[in-house]
Write an enzyme that holds these catalytic residues in place. Structure first.
Site, short mmCIF file in Angstrom:
data_model
loop_
_atom_site.label_atom_id
_atom_site.label_comp_id
_atom_site.label_asym_id
_atom_site.label_seq_id
_atom_site.Cartn_x
_atom_site.Cartn_y
_atom_site.Cartn_z
N VAL A 159 13.34 -24.13 9.91
CA VAL A 159 14.41 -23.94 10.90
C VAL A 159 15.80 -24.18 10.28
CG1 VAL A 159 14.94 -24.18 13.36
CG2 VAL A 159 12.72 -24.86 12.55
N LYS A 160 15.94 -23.81 9.01
CA LYS A 160 17.25 -23.86 8.37
C LYS A 160 17.70 -22.45 8.02
CE LYS A 160 16.64 -28.33 6.05
NZ LYS A 160 16.55 -28.96 4.72
N GLY A 161 16.92 -21.49 8.46
CA GLY A 161 17.29 -20.10 8.18
C GLY A 161 16.60 -19.53 6.95
N TYR A 162 15.82 -20.35 6.25
CA TYR A 162 15.16 -19.85 5.04
C TYR A 162 14.15 -18.75 5.38
CZ TYR A 162 17.09 -23.83 2.47
OH TYR A 162 17.93 -24.74 1.89
N LEU B 130 3.16 -4.73 8.18
CA LEU B 130 2.15 -5.09 9.16
C LEU B 130 1.71 -6.51 8.86
CD1 LEU B 130 -0.14 -1.91 9.27
CD2 LEU B 130 1.50 -2.65 11.01
N ILE C 93 -6.02 -3.25 5.81
CA ILE C 93 -5.44 -4.56 6.12
C ILE C 93 -6.53 -5.54 6.51
CG2 ILE C 93 -4.91 -3.72 8.45
CD1 ILE C 93 -2.46 -5.50 8.44
N PHE D 181 0.87 -1.18 0.00
CA PHE D 181 0.00 0.00 0.00
C PHE D 181 0.91 1.23 0.00
CE2 PHE D 181 -2.62 -3.30 1.98
CZ PHE D 181 -3.82 -3.14 1.32
N CYS E 52 2.96 -16.34 5.19
CA CYS E 52 4.40 -16.55 5.24
C CYS E 52 4.61 -18.00 5.66
CB CYS E 52 4.99 -15.59 6.27
SG CYS E 52 6.64 -16.00 6.78
N ALA E 53 5.30 -18.75 4.86
CA ALA E 53 5.51 -20.16 5.23
C ALA E 53 6.69 -20.77 4.49
CB ALA E 53 4.26 -20.98 4.94
N TYR F 291 -7.67 -10.71 11.07
CA TYR F 291 -7.83 -12.15 11.33
C TYR F 291 -8.13 -12.39 12.80
CZ TYR F 291 -5.64 -12.69 6.78
OH TYR F 291 -5.35 -12.62 5.45
N PHE G 45 2.77 1.40 3.91
CA PHE G 45 3.06 0.10 4.54
C PHE G 45 2.72 -1.04 3.59
CE2 PHE G 45 -1.46 0.34 5.41
CZ PHE G 45 -1.88 -0.98 5.36
N THR H 255 14.19 -16.61 7.76
CA THR H 255 14.89 -15.35 8.04
C THR H 255 15.39 -14.70 6.75
OG1 THR H 255 15.58 -16.24 10.15
CG2 THR H 255 16.84 -14.37 9.34
N GLY I 218 6.78 -15.91 17.70
CA GLY I 218 8.21 -16.05 18.01
C GLY I 218 9.06 -15.77 16.79
N GLU J 256 1.27 -5.11 3.73
CA GLU J 256 0.66 -6.13 4.58
C GLU J 256 1.23 -7.50 4.20
OE1 GLU J 256 -3.42 -6.88 3.62
OE2 GLU J 256 -3.68 -8.28 5.29
N ILE J 257 1.75 -8.20 5.19
CA ILE J 257 2.22 -9.57 4.94
C ILE J 257 1.04 -10.48 5.18
CG2 ILE J 257 3.71 -11.42 5.79
CD1 ILE J 257 5.86 -9.32 6.20
N VAL J 258 0.65 -11.20 4.15
CA VAL J 258 -0.59 -11.97 4.23
C VAL J 258 -0.32 -13.42 4.64
CG1 VAL J 258 -2.67 -12.57 2.97
CG2 VAL J 258 -1.47 -10.48 2.41
N ALA K 36 3.35 -18.28 15.36
CA ALA K 36 4.37 -17.61 14.54
C ALA K 36 4.91 -16.34 15.19
CB ALA K 36 3.80 -17.30 13.17
N1 ACO Z 1 7.79 -20.08 16.86
C1 ACO Z 1 8.90 -19.59 17.45
N2 ACO Z 1 10.06 -19.50 16.81
C2 ACO Z 1 10.11 -19.94 15.55
C3 ACO Z 1 9.01 -20.49 14.88
C4 ACO Z 1 7.80 -20.54 15.61
N3 ACO Z 1 6.71 -21.04 15.05
N4 ACO Z 1 9.39 -20.83 13.63
C5 ACO Z 1 10.69 -20.52 13.51
N5 ACO Z 1 11.10 -20.00 14.68
C6 ACO Z 1 12.41 -19.50 15.01
C7 ACO Z 1 13.49 -20.46 14.65
O1 ACO Z 1 13.77 -21.35 15.70
C8 ACO Z 1 14.64 -19.51 14.42
O2 ACO Z 1 15.18 -19.06 15.62
P1 ACO Z 1 16.68 -19.40 16.10
O3 ACO Z 1 17.56 -19.06 14.94
O4 ACO Z 1 16.88 -18.51 17.26
O5 ACO Z 1 16.65 -20.84 16.39
C9 ACO Z 1 13.95 -18.32 13.81
O6 ACO Z 1 12.60 -18.37 14.21
C10 ACO Z 1 13.99 -18.28 12.32
O7 ACO Z 1 14.01 -19.53 11.80
P2 ACO Z 1 14.15 -19.79 10.27
O8 ACO Z 1 14.81 -21.10 10.07
O9 ACO Z 1 14.77 -18.63 9.62
O10 ACO Z 1 12.63 -19.85 9.82
P3 ACO Z 1 11.88 -21.02 9.06
O11 ACO Z 1 12.56 -21.31 7.77
O12 ACO Z 1 11.64 -22.15 9.94
O13 ACO Z 1 10.51 -20.29 8.72
C11 ACO Z 1 8.24 -20.02 9.42
C12 ACO Z 1 9.71 -19.79 9.75
C13 ACO Z 1 7.90 -19.35 8.09
C14 ACO Z 1 7.38 -19.42 10.48
C15 ACO Z 1 8.04 -21.54 9.29
O14 ACO Z 1 8.36 -22.13 10.50
C16 ACO Z 1 6.65 -21.96 8.89
O15 ACO Z 1 6.35 -22.07 7.72
N6 ACO Z 1 5.78 -22.24 9.85
C17 ACO Z 1 4.44 -22.69 9.59
C18 ACO Z 1 3.57 -21.62 8.97
C19 ACO Z 1 3.43 -20.40 9.85
O16 ACO Z 1 3.21 -20.50 11.03
N7 ACO Z 1 3.52 -19.23 9.20
C20 ACO Z 1 3.32 -17.94 9.81
C21 ACO Z 1 1.87 -17.71 9.96
S1 ACO Z 1 1.45 -16.04 10.20
C22 ACO Z 1 1.38 -15.38 8.70
O17 ACO Z 1 1.56 -16.02 7.70
C23 ACO Z 1 1.15 -13.91 8.52
#
Ligand code: ACO
Length: 710
Positions: free
Chosen positions: A462-465, A486, A517, A443, A454-455, A520, A448, A467, A495, A450-452, A493
């Site tokens: 948890v491989k850093g993708y 936003l 926005i 927008f 994210c997955a 939810y 701003f 981030t 965390g 809006e992140i709709v 999520a």
């Molecule tokens: N809760 C708390 N911490 C988390 C979570 C979680 N659900 N997921 C990842 N982290 C932490 C990781 O441990 C890491 O921290 P560290 O480096 O201190 O150990 C940090 O966040 C980043 O981790 P990445 O490896 O970079 O992230 P990842 O590739 O796992 O992607 C994501 C994170 C997108 C949330 C993924 O776990 C996922 O797809 N989850 C399921 C879908 C989801 O919940 N999506 C968000 C919904 S909200 C929305 O879409 C607007």
């Protein structure tokens, strides 16, 4: 008894001969013979043919040479047809073989009988890259711009000598791509660009001049990967001071270009791009010099980049060149250079050593991206452009990832948003497959995005993708000048978003986003404010490098100190605070009590002194350019040049929030305002003069207040 000329004529005549009595078995046959004619056969043929060369007798020497040139090309193509294993390429070689043979027969010029003729797409790749440099870098000072232009030139030159993969190789690698379109371009490329490189008799065109974005899109990813791979392999041969350029700037250049190549809406591919551009045009023309062996490619690149640079390659940065007055607390440039030379560039450190327990969260992902294992693309559906198969497949892939990872979201809803032209998705691709993404809606007028959704797919989490995805999204938004995200984060999520710099404390005013926005239920609204000075995808590398520098500086300081004092034990005994000067050995480290100026110990007294000074400065007649943060619309590219912006309004806010706990902090911020101004503006500008006058006034005031010695 044939003369040389007659021999030549006979040779050509083999092709031109249409007499039934002629026994030559060379190029007269429609299919090339399995072996070249034998010598004994040939001599017989020549004897029989000598009667038939009369029509060549009056042909000029020049024309004869031209025809002989075609004969050589025909021979070459004949070999190519036999050696080539790829069916598509073989077919093109054979067509060209026939074409050349026919032109000898008719004694004419080889003309490709294609339905379309070059250029095949407009704007050309060359024009597009030219526009890209103009679009992204025209704000840079001329020296830097020159460097970028040289990078662009080398890149274009590389495309002109790039070996395209065959249509079948491509089908295997990218099965869902537009195979027919690629094959057409491949054939054109062979006929107009590639084969003419070794067959002079065919007219030759530069790939970058006759092809456009479509061809570039089909080669870019592979090309980028190979170029970066070469750069890494050759890194030891590069002079250390140029490593950053090749290993950091060049990849960055390619990443920025990649975004424009695959974007649906990039202006650089618009036919009338330059008509609307401000400033002068910077034409970059490709050179017709083939790049040398791969092993020398980057050394040559380096050479070209060095030409035009005033500074000799080995000369480090000097304070004068930096053209900025020293800021309180700055470490001398000489010392920094010295230390920099002793630390390894993180970009050049072998990959395995980076992945220690202390590695940054996104380290592995960044390395994979550099190696070309993963790719990031911002994609979306478009109503006014022909759908691209590959993009559509990726969008379907994203829809699947989101549906699996966000099971509480209705699948139809996900599909609707992912395919909605107003939404875009930053997609993460591994082995040609989507493994994650962030779907967003910008927008711009509201400031701003809006992140709709994210997955990341389950087995890649948890491989850093996650981030690295977010960091790319941040950089993408800084480029598009939107500095706020936003999102409604679901409870699991929160965390993850916190670790990406999001907080529940929303900075965007409510009026800006309410009604825009999507809301939810059960999710938490979180926001993230971006800092345009931060190169997010490189941030952890930069911090790592800064830590290394500080560590080395500390080590140096320690080496100068002979005496080691035991640590302080008073805190264990309950003492909460001691005067700094009472720490044994502190003075030997170079620490001095605030002698020259008076550091006000009483925070209220300091606050009121600084407040008075700031008020004076703000009411000065030359303060007007510095009252508020510089607006991007008024100073294009300002935030790319100025990494640490500062202004009087921000200072007032900082003062109010009691940020200035020492006069030094206050003075450093004020100094930053003047330094930035002089860095961005030319000396003859009004702004520059204002900075000088206001600075003088500021120092008078600060002396009057006794904060520095008179
Ligand atoms: N809760 C708390 N911490 C988390 C979570 C979680 N659900 N997921 C990842 N982290 C932490 C990781 O441990 C890491 O921290 P560290 O480096 O201190 O150990 C940090 O966040 C980043 O981790 P990445 O490896 O970079 O992230 P990842 O590739 O796992 O992607 C994501 C994170 C997108 C949330 C993924 O776990 C996922 O797809 N989850 C399921 C879908 C989801 O919940 N999506 C968000 C919904 S909200 C929305 O879409 C607007």
């Amino acid at each position: 008894n044939l003369t040389l000329r007659e021999l030549q004529s006979c040779y050509i005549y083999q092709v031109a001969c249409s007499f039934n009595s002629c026994k030559c078995n060379g190029w007269k046959s429609q299919n090339p013979p399995p072996t070249p004619p034998r010598t004994d056969q040939q001599s017989n043929t020549l004897c029989e043919l000598c009667d038939h060369v009369t029509h060549l007798e009056n042909v000029s020497e020049e024309e004869m040479n031209r025809l002989l040139g075609i004969v050589l090309d025909v021979e070459y193509l004949y070999t190519c047809v036999h050696k080539e294993e790829d069916a598509d390429t073989k077919q093109v070689y054979f067509s060209l073989f026939k074409l050349l043979r026919k032109s000898i027969l008719l004694m004419g010029k080889p003309m490709l009988e294609a339905q379309d003729s070059p250029p095949f797409e407009k704007p050309s790749i060359e024009q597009g890259v030219n526009n890209f440099v103009q679009y992204k870098f025209s704000h840079l000072p001329s020296k830097e711009r020159q460097t970028i232009m040289e990078l662009a030139k080398m890149f274009l030159n590389q495309i002109n000598y790039w070996q395209l993969e065959t249509p079948s190789q491509r089908r295997q690698r990218v099965p869902n791509d537009d195979a027919a379109g690629y094959k057409a371009n491949y054939t054109r490329w062979l006929c107009y660009c590639n084969v003419p490189q070794f067959c002079d008799s065919l007219p030759r065109y530069e790939t970058t001049q006759i092809f456009g974005r479509t061809l570039l899109r089909s080669v870019f990813t592979v090309m980028r990967k190979q170029l970066l791979e070469q750069a890494r392999q050759e890194k030891d041969k590069l002079p250390p001071e140029k490593r950053t350029l090749i290993l950091t700037h060049f990849p960055k250049f390619l990443s920025m270009l990649e975004e424009e190549v695959y974007s649906h809406s990039s202006p650089i591919w618009s036919q009338d791009f330059l008509a609307g551009a401000s400033g002068g045009q910077i034409p970059i023309h490709t050179e017709c010099h083939p790049p040398p062996d791969n092993s020398e490619y980057f050394l040559l690149l380096l050479h070209i980049l060095t030409v035009g640079e005033k500074r000799k390659p080995s000369e480090p940065l000097t304070q004068e060149e930096n053209k900025r007055p020293r800021v309180v607390g700055d470490i001398p440039m000489d010392l920094i250079n010295e230390v920099m030379a002793t630390i390894a560039d993180p970009a050049a450190i072998p990959e395995t050593s980076l992945l220690s327990a202390h590695s940054a969260r996104d380290e592995a992902a960044r390395l994979e991206e550099r190696r070309g294992v993963i790719e990031f693309h911002v994609i979306g559906n478009s109503l006014n452009q022909k759908p691209n198969k590959r993009i559509l497949m990726w969008l379907v892939g994203l829809q699947n990832v989101f549906s699996h990872q966000l099971p509480r979201m209705p699948k139809e809803y996900i599909t609707r948003l992912v395919f909605d032209p107003k939404h875009k998705t930053l997609s993460l691709i591994k082995d040609g497959r989507v493994i994650g993404g962030i779907c967003f809606r910008m927008f711009p007028s509201q400031g701003f995005t809006e992140i709709v959704f994210c997955a990341v797919t389950s087995n890649e989490q948890v491989k850093g993708y996650g981030t690295h995805l977010m960091n790319h999204l941040k950089e993408y938004h800084i480029k598009h000048e939107i500095l706020n995200f936003l999102t409604y984060a679901d409870e699991y999520a929160i965390g993850y978003f916190k670790k990406q710099g999001f907080s529940k404390d929303i900075k965007v005013p409510k009026a800006k986003y309410v009604g825009y926005i999507k809301d939810y239920e059960g999710a938490t609204l979180m926001g993230c404010e971006l800092n345009p000075s931060i190169p997010y995808t490189e941030f952890s590398v930069i911090i790592k490098k800064q830590k290394e520098i500080i560590k080395k500086l500390i080590e140096r300081k320690q080496a100068q100190i002979r005496k080691v004092y035991p640590g302080l034990s008073c805190f264990k005994e309950g003492v909460r605070q001691i005067p700094i000067e009472s720490i044994p050995g502190i003075r030997e480290t170079g620490w001095k009590p605030m002698g020259k100026g008076k550091e006000l110990k009483d925070p209220d007294q300091l606050y009121s002194s600084l407040k008075t000074i700031l008020q004076h400065v703000k009411s000065h007649q030359n303060a007007w350019p510095f009252m508020e943060p510089v607006k991007k619309t008024e100073a294009p590219g300002y935030y790319q040049v100025i990494r640490f912006p500062m202004d009087l309004k921000t200072m007032s806010e900082r003062l109010k929030s009691r940020y200035y706990t020492t006069r030094k902090l206050f003075m450093a911020d004020m100094q930053r305002i003047f330094t930035n101004c002089r860095e961005y503006n030319p000396p003859e500008s009004e702004y520059y003069k204002c900075a000088n006058l206001l600075e003088k006034f500021f120092y008078t005031k600060i002396k009057e207040a006794g904060l520095i010695e008179k």
